[in-house]
Each structure stands twice: as structure tokens, then as C-alpha cells.
Design an enzyme around this catalytic site. Structure first.
Site, PDB file in Angstrom:
ATOM      1  CG  ASP A  14      -1.884   1.194   1.159  1.00 46.64           C
ATOM      2  OD1 ASP A  14      -2.910   1.087   0.460  1.00 46.64           O
ATOM      3  OD2 ASP A  14      -1.605   2.228   1.809  1.00 46.64           O
ATOM      4  CD  GLU A  28      -1.641   6.137   2.623  1.00 46.09           C
ATOM      5  OE1 GLU A  28      -2.295   7.075   2.110  1.00 46.09           O
ATOM      6  OE2 GLU A  28      -2.154   5.034   2.892  1.00 46.09           O
ATOM      7  CG  HIS A  72      -6.954   6.862   4.679  1.00 47.27           C
ATOM      8  ND1 HIS A  72      -7.217   6.492   3.390  1.00 47.27           N
ATOM      9  CD2 HIS A  72      -8.157   7.101   5.263  1.00 47.27           C
ATOM     10  CE1 HIS A  72      -8.523   6.506   3.178  1.00 47.27           C
ATOM     11  NE2 HIS A  72      -9.120   6.869   4.314  1.00 47.27           N
ATOM     12  CG  ASP A  85      -4.645   1.649   4.757  1.00 47.14           C
ATOM     13  OD1 ASP A  85      -5.022   1.635   5.941  1.00 47.14           O
ATOM     14  OD2 ASP A  85      -4.893   2.582   3.971  1.00 47.14           O
TER      15      ASP A  85
END
Length: 570
Positions: A26, A28, A166, A171
Site C-alpha cells: 500500500d 500513500e 490511510h 492498510d
């Protein structure tokens, strides 16, 4: 071949999910656009259902993090100020993920950023297999189970111990539990290997995937394959029917592709669903495979073959044999002394070629049978000067026949009469900037040229009682015996074999082909065209007849300009 008893091979079984390592990742980022940058990477490596390692790092994006993103993720400029740059993060991440399948929720987003980062550093993308849990969830879960496929919704549905927030690693951990829950569900649908899983995410049904074992006994060789099914006929009797015929230089690979996401045609998916088996015929040469495919399609008219199902549906322009000849559109060639021009696969092409003839020669277009002793009034075409009007006696039979002889010459030996006549009209249209009309006139001439070229090729081969030729390939020398345009035998002289000896054996074993009507081939038009295309790039060993056509029987389409005919010699 019998397909119901086939057992999967190790190649068919594929890579079992229990032994496949997954790296759930994941990211960001500072946003979703092409100019956005990565701010955090989180990944979890899973092998055999157990977590064996985690990867987490902040990333300095060298850019300001928008306030809205900071509120959503909790990541601020201060948190990434001393973090490593993306070029320092990507290499260790690729090492962490080596040999694994990447998994992400909305994988296109995360994998897209990773690929761009690799490209920016000129690092080759390892070509990871990718599983998207969003796509997987949509194929597994029903709307009455979950209202949507957001990560938070799925994590709650599968009772993940950590709720997504998030942040990259959190995540990724939640996505691991979602992945395991989804794999348990697809396992009940017969998905047990990585190949099964990837095909499932691409929308391939379990029934279609299960039939992939049909390809295990298909040889790795050039040839023709047929999908067959036991279906009721019009009388309700169950009979074997051929659903589809195809050819390939690698039969096994081609047949296998029908059971994967590589085959996206809805009709083919329907065909595979109702079929009950696959039959394969190995051919010695690619040309033999092409011809056999055409003959099988003609013999069975398979419902799923769009092209070549009705090779007999050809059209011809006939210059009739009567006192005042005219052009007639017919479906068959007869031994009646008339002149035939064609064939045409579409009525529109035949009509375009006929219009090209009318543009060059003022022969009649009416269908009545005329007589010198029974005169009638002329039609509008006669008044316009587009017809010699033999109907009212204006033109004698001798003068009319002189024009139709010129038409016959244009149809059989010299296309220049058709191509040069409209030159003046075409020039005037262009000068007046009536380009659409000029384009239509040029299209008619092109249709005529194509038909003439095809006719000359057919006649040339039809007139040869036998042609023996060879062409070099990677496997050796391809040898073919062609009689009146029909492929009568095929052979392959492998390295070390004498080509002439193989050719003599092929001639002895060749099919007997009776002589057809004069000017007509002993095979379908499509077969003769395939044979001619191969023959024109091959070496002649032996020939009986004259393989040639008139000097001006055709021209290259490249010599026919779009809006001018100046390059065509008068």
C-alpha cells in the site's frame, strides 16, 4: 481425440496458491495525478498463509503535501523531511518483493506509482504478477453481503484485527486479511493455483478454465483445430457438430488460449461453453494448414466462423453472348461462350467494377434482349450519350460489337482502356473541387483493378496442370504440388533430405485433380489466392503449363493515384 478422460499435466496445474509468496503493498501519496509523489510505502510478505516479513518507510516527496492529504493520512511535511528519497526506497522494496506476486487494493494506483518510480530511475520493472483485491472482491462477493468494495468495508466484513486508517503499513495489514478471506471464497469455486486466480480476476469463468486440460494432448505443431459439440439436429437427433475451425503454427498454445483471458470475444466464450471437445490435425506446412482450414469451413459451415463460411457465394460480371452484349451479375460461371470477369466477394465491389466499365464504354445497361429487326425507343442514357442505343437502330450491330470487343479486351487482357477513359472527367472534377465525386470515380477504378488482378492470378494457376515448387523455412524446405490451382499435396524436406526426392514422392502421392472449365480453378477462390501468394515467393521445381498473365492485364494499386490517372500510360 477424447477429451473427457484427459488428466491435468503439471504444466496445466500451475503454481499452487499455498506455495505462492504474496507481497501486499500500500502506498500513500501527495495525490492521484501524474505529478504526485510517494510519501509512504508499506508492505507485508505472506508465504503459506503466514506473515514472514514487513516493509515500511516514509518517503521524502521533495514537494509540499497538500493540507487535505495531510488531514486524510496524518502525514505532514515535517514527518517526511528527513525520510529517504524514492530512489533510495525503490531498490530495497524490489528486493523485498523478489519472486512474489504483488497484491494491492485498487492495484492500478499503487503499481502505477511503483512503475513510474522504476522508470524514473531507469530500473527494469520485474514483471510481477498482480492481484487486485477490488476486482477479486467484485467477482466473489454479492451486494447483499457488502454494500461496496472499499477497503474499510471489506476489512470489517472479514473481521480484520486492524482497521485501515490511510497509513501504508496498517492498510497493507488489513489487505492481507481481506486477501485471505477472498482466497477462501474463490477456493470453493475451484480456484487453487495462481493461474486460476489471475484468470478469475480477468473474468474467466470456472467452467471455461476447467476445459484447459483439453489442450494437454494437442501437439506443439502447425495444423488445424476444431471445436466440436454433441448437439441435436433439426430432427432432434444428437450428432457431432463442428462449431469452430482455426489454424495455428502452434496448436497447443492456440487451443490453450481459448480457456484464458487472452480470448476476449464474447462469441468465442459462448462457443467454448457449449463445446464438448477439441480435435487437432497436424499439417506438414503452414500452407497446408491454411488450405485445410478453408476446406473444413466450407464442408461444415461452422456457426462461429464469421469468414469463409460460404466460399461458393461469389459473384461474376458476365459479358453476355447475344447480338447486343451487356453486363450481367451472375453467381456461377458456365461453359456458354460468354466472357466472365471476377470473382467478387461482395455485390458492392462487383457493382463498382461495372460502373467503371460503363464510365469507359457506352454499352447498354438495360436487361431486355434486343433485336435488329425489332426496334424500340431509346432511354435516358441514350439521350445523355452514355449508351450507344442499339435499341432504336442508331448504332449498327457491327459498330456495337466493336465496342463490346474493346470491353472484352479490357476484362481479359488490357485494363488500360478502362483506366484511361475517365482521365479527362476526373481532371475536370478535381479542377472544380468536386472531390467527393472524384473519390467515387477513383474507388470504381480501384475495384476494377483489384478484380482484374485477382482474375489474372486465378487464370494463371488454373491453366497449369501441375506446378511443383519449394520454399525454405526454419524446419527445412516446404514442398507443394499444385494442380489447376488446387493444393494437391504438401511435404516437408527436413535438413539432410534431398528436396527433389521429397518432391517426387509428393507428386506420386498427390490428389488427382480433373481439369476444370477453361479459365476456372479447381479450388475455391480463397484457396487459390493462398496458394498463389505462397507460390509467388517460392522456387519452381517443375511446371506443366504457362504460369503467366497478359502484360497489361493489371496494374499495381500504387500506380492508381487517388485523384489522378496521369501515371497510367495511354
Amino acid at each position: 481425440m477424447t477429451t473427457s478422460a484427459l488428466q491435468p499435466t503439471f504444466e496445466d496445474l500451475g503454481r499452487h496458491l499455498a506455495t505462492t509468496p504474496f507481497v501486499v503493498v500500500d502506498l500513500e501519496t501527495t495525490g492521484a495525478g501524474a505529478d504526485a509523489s510517494i510519501t509512504e510505502v508499506g508492505a507485508v510478505r505472506v508465504e503459506g498463509g503466514e506473515v514472514v516479513g514487513e516493509f515500511q518507510t516514509m518517503v521524502n516527496p521533495n514537494a509540499h503535501i497538500p493540507p487535505l492529504i495531510s488531514v486524510l493520512t496524518g502525514i505532514t511535511d515535517a514527518m517526511v523531511a528527513d525520510a529517504p528519497r524514492v530512489d533510495q526506497v525503490i531498490p530495497p522494496f524490489l528486493e523485498f518483493a523478489r519472486g512474489a506476486v504483488l497484491v494491492a487494493h485498487n492495484a492500478g494506483f499503487d503499481v502505477g506509482f511503483l512503475k513510474r518510480a522504476c522508470a524514473a530511475q531507469q530500473l527494469p520493472w520485474p514483471g510481477f504478477g498482480v492481484v487486485d483485491t477490488v476486482t477479486l472482491a467484485r467477482g466473489v462477493l454479492m451486494r447483499d453481503e457488502v454494500p461496496n468494495v472499499k477497503l474499510a468495508t471489506l476489512a470489517h466484513h472479514f473481521r480484520a484485527p486492524e482497521a485501515p486508517n490511510h497509513r501504508a503499513l496498517t492498510d497493507a495489514r488489513a489487505t492481507v486479511h481481506v486477501l485471505h478471506g477472498l482466497l477462501e471464497r474463490v477456493g470453493n469455486l475451484g480456484v487453487s493455483t495462481l493461474e486460476d486466480l489471475l484468470e478469475f480476476t480477468r473474468g474467466v469463468s470456472p467452467e471455461r478454465r476447467a476445459k484447459r486440460t483439453w489442450a494437454s494432448d494437442v501437439p506443439v505443431a502447425p495444423g488445424v483445430y476444431q471445436f466440436v459439440a454433441d448437439l441435436p439436429d433439426r430432427d432432434g437427433v444428437i450428432r457431432r457438430q463442428v462449431l469452430y475451425v482455426g489454424k495455428s503454427v502452434n496448436l497447443r498454445a492456440r487451443v490453450r488460449s481459448y480457456f484464458t483471458a487472452a480470448e476476449k470475444r464474447p462469441r468465442m466464450e459462448e462457443m467454448v461453453r457449449i463445446s464438448t471437445g477439441v480435435e487437432a490435425t497436424v499439417c506438414r506446412t503452414p500452407l497446408e494448414a491454411e488450405v485445410l482450414e478453408l476446406r473444413l469451413i466450407a464442408a461444415h459451415a461452422p456457426r462461429y466462423n464469421r469468414r469463409s463460411k460460404f466460399p461458393e457465394r461469389q459473384l461474376w460480371l458476365k459479358l453476355t453472348d447475344e447480338p447486343f452484349p451487356r453486363l450481367s451479375l451472375v453467381r456461377k460461371v458456365a461453359d456458354d461462350g460468354a466472357c466472365y470477369f471476377g470473382p467478387f466477394g461482395r455485390r458492392e465491389a462487383a457493382e463498382q467494377a461495372a460502373l467503371a466499365v460503363y464510365e469507359a464504354f457506352p454499352i447498354r445497361q438495360c436487361t431486355e434482349r434486343l433485336s435488329e429487326r425489332r426496334l424500340t425507343g431509346r432511354c435516358a442514357l441514350g439521350d445523355l450519350g452514355k449508351c450507344l442505343a442499339p435499341c432504336d437502330g442508331t448504332t449498327s450491330r457491327a459498330d456495337y460489337v466493336a465496342v463490346t470487343d474493346a470491353v472484352r479486351a479490357s476484362l481479359t487482357t488490357d485494363v488500360r482502356g478502362i483506366l484511361t477513359a475517365p482521365r479527362s472527367k476526373l481532371g475536370k472534377l478535381i479542377e472544380a473541387e468536386r472531390f467527393e465525386e472524384a473519390g467515387r470515380l477513383t474507388a470504381r477504378l480501384e475495384a476494377f483493378v483489384r478484380a482484374s488482378t485477382r482474375a489474372r492470378r486465378l487464370e494463371a494457376l488454373a491453366g497449369c496442370a501441375q506446378v511443383v515448387a519449394a520454399s525454405r523455412s526454419e524446419e527445412g524446405w516446404e514442398v507443394h504440388v499444385i494442380r489447376h490451382g488446387r493444393l494437391a499435396a504438401a511435404a516437408l524436406a527436413r535438413p539432410g533430405e534431398v528436396v527433389q526426392a521429397v518432391a517426387r514422392d509428393a507428386v506420386r502421392a498427390a490428389e488427382h485433380v480433373p481439369a476444370p472449365l477453361p479459365g476456372m480453378p479447381a479450388a475455391t477462390v480463397e484457396e487459390v489466392e493462398r496458394v498463389a501468394a505462397w507460390l509467388e515467393r517460392s522456387r519452381i521445381i517443375e511446371i506443366e503449363g504457362d504460369w503467366a498473365w497478359p502484360l497489361h492485364g493489371s496494374i499495381a494499386l500504387a500506380d492508381l493515384p487517388r485523384h489522378a490517372l496521369d501515371s497510367v500510360a495511354p
